[in-house]
Design a protein around this motif. Structure first.
Motif, PDB file in Angstrom:
ATOM      1  N   LEU A  63       0.779  -1.304   0.111  1.00 11.98           N
ATOM      2  CA  LEU A  63       0.077  -0.063   0.023  1.00 11.98           C
ATOM      3  C   LEU A  63       0.797   1.084   0.106  1.00 11.98           C
ATOM      4  O   LEU A  63       0.492   2.192  -0.715  1.00 11.98           O
ATOM      5  CB  LEU A  63      -0.997  -0.065   1.348  1.00 11.98           C
ATOM      6  N   ALA A  64       1.902   1.265   0.735  1.00 19.80           N
ATOM      7  CA  ALA A  64       2.835   2.304   0.758  1.00 19.80           C
ATOM      8  C   ALA A  64       3.451   2.753  -0.524  1.00 19.80           C
ATOM      9  O   ALA A  64       3.528   3.665  -0.999  1.00 19.80           O
ATOM     10  CB  ALA A  64       4.023   2.190   1.894  1.00 19.80           C
ATOM     11  N   TYR A  65       3.833   1.615  -1.320  1.00 19.85           N
ATOM     12  CA  TYR A  65       4.347   1.664  -2.655  1.00 19.85           C
ATOM     13  C   TYR A  65       3.258   2.448  -3.598  1.00 19.85           C
ATOM     14  O   TYR A  65       3.620   3.201  -4.427  1.00 19.85           O
ATOM     15  CB  TYR A  65       4.620   0.316  -3.085  1.00 19.85           C
ATOM     16  N   GLU A  66       1.911   1.891  -3.644  1.00 23.29           N
ATOM     17  CA  GLU A  66       1.073   2.275  -4.353  1.00 23.29           C
ATOM     18  C   GLU A  66       0.793   3.811  -4.087  1.00 23.29           C
ATOM     19  O   GLU A  66       0.660   4.459  -5.193  1.00 23.29           O
ATOM     20  CB  GLU A  66      -0.234   1.617  -4.066  1.00 23.29           C
ATOM     21  N   VAL A  67       0.857   4.152  -2.935  1.00 21.93           N
ATOM     22  CA  VAL A  67       0.352   5.638  -2.658  1.00 21.93           C
ATOM     23  C   VAL A  67       1.640   6.471  -3.062  1.00 21.93           C
ATOM     24  O   VAL A  67       1.267   7.518  -3.491  1.00 21.93           O
ATOM     25  CB  VAL A  67       0.205   5.766  -0.948  1.00 21.93           C
ATOM     26  N   ARG A  68       2.802   5.992  -3.061  1.00 28.37           N
ATOM     27  CA  ARG A  68       4.100   6.761  -3.314  1.00 28.37           C
ATOM     28  C   ARG A  68       3.533   6.935  -5.098  1.00 28.37           C
ATOM     29  O   ARG A  68       4.024   8.129  -5.385  1.00 28.37           O
ATOM     30  CB  ARG A  68       5.420   6.319  -3.195  1.00 28.37           C
ATOM     31  N   LEU A 109       3.695  10.439  -7.112  1.00 28.61           N
ATOM     32  CA  LEU A 109       4.667  10.709  -8.181  1.00 28.61           C
ATOM     33  C   LEU A 109       3.960  11.087  -9.295  1.00 28.61           C
ATOM     34  O   LEU A 109       4.427  11.767 -10.422  1.00 28.61           O
ATOM     35  CB  LEU A 109       5.512   9.462  -8.267  1.00 28.61           C
ATOM     36  N   GLY A 110       2.796  10.489  -9.583  1.00 28.03           N
ATOM     37  CA  GLY A 110       2.070  10.798 -10.971  1.00 28.03           C
ATOM     38  C   GLY A 110       1.175  12.137 -11.182  1.00 28.03           C
ATOM     39  O   GLY A 110       0.219  12.378 -11.882  1.00 28.03           O
ATOM     40  N   VAL A 111       1.138  12.877  -9.665  1.00 29.33           N
ATOM     41  CA  VAL A 111       0.407  14.076  -9.647  1.00 29.33           C
ATOM     42  C   VAL A 111       1.223  15.185  -9.436  1.00 29.33           C
ATOM     43  O   VAL A 111       2.280  15.051  -8.792  1.00 29.33           O
ATOM     44  CB  VAL A 111      -0.731  13.911  -8.451  1.00 29.33           C
ATOM     45  N   PRO A 117       2.838  18.386  -7.908  1.00 30.01           N
ATOM     46  CA  PRO A 117       3.036  18.663  -6.539  1.00 30.01           C
ATOM     47  C   PRO A 117       1.990  19.740  -6.159  1.00 30.01           C
ATOM     48  O   PRO A 117       1.556  19.925  -5.118  1.00 30.01           O
ATOM     49  CB  PRO A 117       4.266  19.261  -6.465  1.00 30.01           C
ATOM     50  N   GLN A 118       1.836  20.756  -6.995  1.00 30.55           N
ATOM     51  CA  GLN A 118       0.903  21.823  -6.645  1.00 30.55           C
ATOM     52  C   GLN A 118      -0.412  21.556  -6.589  1.00 30.55           C
ATOM     53  O   GLN A 118      -0.958  21.826  -5.842  1.00 30.55           O
ATOM     54  CB  GLN A 118       0.968  23.077  -7.768  1.00 30.55           C
ATOM     55  N   ALA A 119      -0.704  20.536  -7.037  1.00 28.89           N
ATOM     56  CA  ALA A 119      -2.205  19.812  -7.010  1.00 28.89           C
ATOM     57  C   ALA A 119      -2.598  19.285  -5.877  1.00 28.89           C
ATOM     58  O   ALA A 119      -3.595  18.954  -5.326  1.00 28.89           O
ATOM     59  CB  ALA A 119      -2.505  18.894  -8.281  1.00 28.89           C
ATOM     60  N   LEU A 120      -1.291  18.818  -5.134  1.00 27.58           N
ATOM     61  CA  LEU A 120      -1.483  18.229  -3.912  1.00 27.58           C
ATOM     62  C   LEU A 120      -1.617  19.173  -2.431  1.00 27.58           C
ATOM     63  O   LEU A 120      -1.916  18.972  -1.463  1.00 27.58           O
ATOM     64  CB  LEU A 120      -0.250  17.256  -3.684  1.00 27.58           C
ATOM     65  N   ALA A 121      -1.131  20.443  -2.921  1.00 25.79           N
ATOM     66  CA  ALA A 121      -1.040  21.445  -1.827  1.00 25.79           C
ATOM     67  C   ALA A 121      -2.556  21.657  -1.253  1.00 25.79           C
ATOM     68  O   ALA A 121      -3.439  21.855  -2.063  1.00 25.79           O
ATOM     69  CB  ALA A 121      -0.269  22.611  -2.362  1.00 25.79           C
TER      70      ALA A 121
END
Length: 260
Positions: free
Chosen positions: A158-163, A167-169, A171-175
């Protein structure tokens, strides 16, 4: 500090872990994927030398992990709770593959929501009562002929999939979004929803909704309905106001009946 602003809002929760070494290995699994929040719920044994030895460089993650008494306490401020389970149970939840679950985790954390990924005991997993606290279930499609997956290995998947989703998004979209009247309302937290469910159950009893039938089945269906709808804080307040009025009317009707 992580390159992904969503990361601090993602926690992995271990419930009733039986072997301290697995907690250490889980901490290592998280740190290799750039994650750092581990919460321990009522572990059978305290952290020991083996746990820190197996953390192998992730002693900071393991040592900083809060220990709480119940899953409800661990996820009280969360807006999305996903429970990892190896087999179907009586609790009917939407079932997600790890990649789909991870995308949901990344999306919701990127919107500013607190998110939890929950893992149960090594031998028995999560109880039905604990799964009731989850919005959806995550199933790792291991070989049915040998489906038992080590706890730390499941955390690693699960940690791998979350990472990968992070990585596919961009960074500014995650703020976390700026305050904006057009931005959608903040979803209700887990604790707010549980308080609503408690009041809903009381109201149904007071208006004699069940007519002598066992209330558990109706409440399970209503929980699924509202969890699927993901109501906002404002919507939960509105619903609780409606319930409060229904309770008031039920009390008035009861008082008039006694007076008559």
């Amino acid at each position: 500090m992580s390159q992904f602003p969503a990361v601090p809002r993602i926690r992995f929760v271990l419930v009733g872990t039986q072997h301290p070494g697995n907690m250490g290995a889980a901490a290592r699994a998280l740190k290799t994927m750039g994650l750092a929040r581990l919460v321990l719920v009522a572990p059978e044994k305290p952290l020991d030398e083996e746990a820190f030895r197996r953390s192998a460089g992730a002693e900071d993650v393991l040592g900083g992990s809060p220990v709480v008494a119940t899953l409800a306490e661990a996820v009280a401020d969360c807006h999305l709770v996903l429970g990892c389970t190896a087999r179907a149970r009586r609790v009917q939840l939407e079932e997600l593959l790890p990649a789909v679950a991870a995308q949901r985790v990344a999306d919701r954390a990127g919107e500013g929501a607190e998110v939890a990924v929950v893992f149960g005991r090594e031998r028995t997993g999560l109880t039905n009562e604990e799964l009731q606290l989850c919005h959806a279930a995550v199933h790792i499609p291991s070989d049915p002929a040998f489906s038992s997956l080590n706890l730390a290995a499941a955390v690693q998947v699960l940690a791998y999939e979350v990472r990968m989703r992070l990585l596919g998004v961009q960074p500014q979209a995650l703020a976390a979004p700026e305050a904006d009247p057009g931005f959608r309302e903040q979803p209700a937290s887990h604790d707010q929803l549980e308080s609503f469910f408690g009041q809903l159950g009381q109201t149904l009893d007071e208006i004699d909704f069940h007519k002598g039938r066992a209330p558990e089945s109706a409440m399970r269906k209503l929980r699924r309905l509202f969890l699927r709808a993901e109501p906002s804080e404002q919507e939960v307040r509105l619903l609780r106001g409606i319930l409060a009025d229904a309770q008031r009317m039920a009390r008035l009707a009861g008082a008039q009946g006694e007076g008559g």
